[in-house]
Design an enzyme around this catalytic site. Structure first.
Site, PDB file in Angstrom:
ATOM      1  N   SER A 187      36.567  36.813  34.444  1.00  0.00           N
ATOM      2  CA  SER A 187      36.967  37.905  35.782  1.00  0.00           C
ATOM      3  C   SER A 187      35.429  38.453  36.159  1.00  0.00           C
ATOM      4  O   SER A 187      35.500  39.111  37.602  1.00  0.00           O
ATOM      5  CB  SER A 187      37.995  38.774  35.637  1.00  0.00           C
ATOM      6  N   LYS A 210      33.973  37.333  39.355  1.00  0.00           N
ATOM      7  CA  LYS A 210      34.649  37.840  40.591  1.00  0.00           C
ATOM      8  C   LYS A 210      33.494  38.496  41.718  1.00  0.00           C
ATOM      9  O   LYS A 210      33.509  38.692  42.658  1.00  0.00           O
ATOM     10  CB  LYS A 210      36.292  38.626  40.620  1.00  0.00           C
ATOM     11  N   TYR A 224      36.993  27.623  41.160  1.00  0.00           N
ATOM     12  CA  TYR A 224      37.180  28.878  40.512  1.00  0.00           C
ATOM     13  C   TYR A 224      36.967  28.845  38.868  1.00  0.00           C
ATOM     14  O   TYR A 224      36.762  29.672  38.379  1.00  0.00           O
ATOM     15  CB  TYR A 224      38.739  29.313  40.965  1.00  0.00           C
ATOM     16  N   TYR A 279      41.139  45.918  35.683  1.00  0.00           N
ATOM     17  CA  TYR A 279      42.441  45.734  35.693  1.00  0.00           C
ATOM     18  C   TYR A 279      43.360  46.790  35.939  1.00  0.00           C
ATOM     19  O   TYR A 279      42.851  47.892  36.911  1.00  0.00           O
ATOM     20  CB  TYR A 279      43.093  44.751  34.852  1.00  0.00           C
ATOM     21  N   VAL A 298      38.506  38.227  30.581  1.00  0.00           N
ATOM     22  CA  VAL A 298      39.662  37.888  29.424  1.00  0.00           C
ATOM     23  C   VAL A 298      38.848  37.440  28.234  1.00  0.00           C
ATOM     24  O   VAL A 298      39.642  37.156  27.288  1.00  0.00           O
ATOM     25  CB  VAL A 298      41.032  37.345  29.760  1.00  0.00           C
TER      26      VAL A 298
END
Length: 310
Positions: A66, A69, A194, A246, A264
């Protein structure tokens, strides 16, 4: 600020944080991540030029997950502008898990609340310009090469395949977004891009150098070049602060107070504004998907060196 010269203290903080790894678990919903050693913890701090301090096995590579992102968001903002990106993705934090679909169903219009949850990240990745998956991924990798000065960085094919084959929830999110005109084009190609984006592989020093550029107004200290426009670097830091950890972002802001993004894989990237960049890898995760020892380590660093931006 000369954190990098404080080798003894940095090593001690890593040793103290290591004790928390036994309270977490490695990610297992992506099979290729389940083989990670739960008891690893490493740290790199970059203060510019050639000033790097490391503790633990910092040349151990891991995937961004992540954290990618944030970088995809920067590229999409450079491609589409703020109006183009935020017409499809919101700017608000959410208390829901990163892979939740509930807000898409209960909010109107059905656009993701922010770019750091999976639905928002899929929408952002969909906006990266290019005529093929390879071209879009190549642009993202070139961007990372420039940020790190490491042109050997690529993606881990095994992890990418593992993620793609188990991406049913993300696939569902993407089709939902397409139904509501948030994303366009072929969903399987979007999922391929992705999952490869999330599987980009770095080490702690690479991560610390990326964090440094973000924290220092998008400028690469060694070349003097502005890699990320100032206003985009500020947007990145804001999302890292409000949404980067998160649904633990609020507590993290109080305890640590550094713009950060986790993945993660167990990675955490922390960007101190006008200060050092920090890269951490500790694959033992808490129940919210953040590195359990990495969180403790950042809390110790923040307190010892007064890094809290608030």
């Amino acid at each position: 600020m000369n954190i990098c010269g404080d080798y003894e203290a940095l090593n001690l903080m890593v040793e103290e944080a290591l004790q928390y790894t036994k309270h977490g678990k490695v990610a297992n919903y992506i099979p290729a991540l389940s083989t990670a050693n739960r008891d690893l913890l490493s740290l790199s701090i970059y203060e510019g030029e050639s000033t790097v301090a490391s503790a633990g096995d910092t040349f151990k590579t891991f995937t961004l997950q992540s954290i990618s992102k944030v970088l995809a968001l920067a590229l999409a903002l450079m491609d589409k502008g703020e109006d183009g990106v935020f017409s499809r993705v919101g700017m608000e934090p959410t208390g829901d898990p990163f892979n939740s679909i509930i807000k898409l169903e209960t909010h109107s219009p059905s656009k993701p609340l922010n770019p750091m949850i999976n639905a928002g990240a899929l929408a952002v990745t969909n906006m990266i310009e290019g005529n093929s998956v390879d071209e879009k991924l190549g642009r993202l990798l070139s961007f990372i090469h420039e940020l790190t000065g490491n042109s050997s960085i690529t993606f881990n094919e095994q992890v990418a395949i593992s993620e793609y084959n188990t991406a049913d929830l993300n696939r569902s999110l993407a089709y939902f977004l397409k139904q509501h005109d948030v994303v366009t084009g072929n969903i399987e190609r979007l999922l391929e891009l992705y999952t490869k984006q999330c599987a980009i592989e770095v080490n702690c020093e690479d991560l610390a150098k990326i964090a440094y550029v973000i924290g220092n107004e998008g400028r690469h200290v060694e070349t003097g070049r502005s890699i990320i426009p100032l206003h985009i670097a500020r947007i990145m830091k804001t999302f890292m602060t409000t949404c980067g950890m998160y649904n633990a972002s609020g507590e993290f802001a109080i305890k640590v107070g550094i713009p950060s993004k986790s993945g993660v894989s167990g990675a955490i990237m922390a960007s101190v504004p006008h200060g050092p960049g920090i890269g951490i890898y500790g694959p033992s995760l808490d129940e919210k998907g953040n590195s359990i020892a990495g969180m403790k380590l950042l809390e110790s660093l923040s307190h010892r060196y007064d890094l809290n931006i608030f």
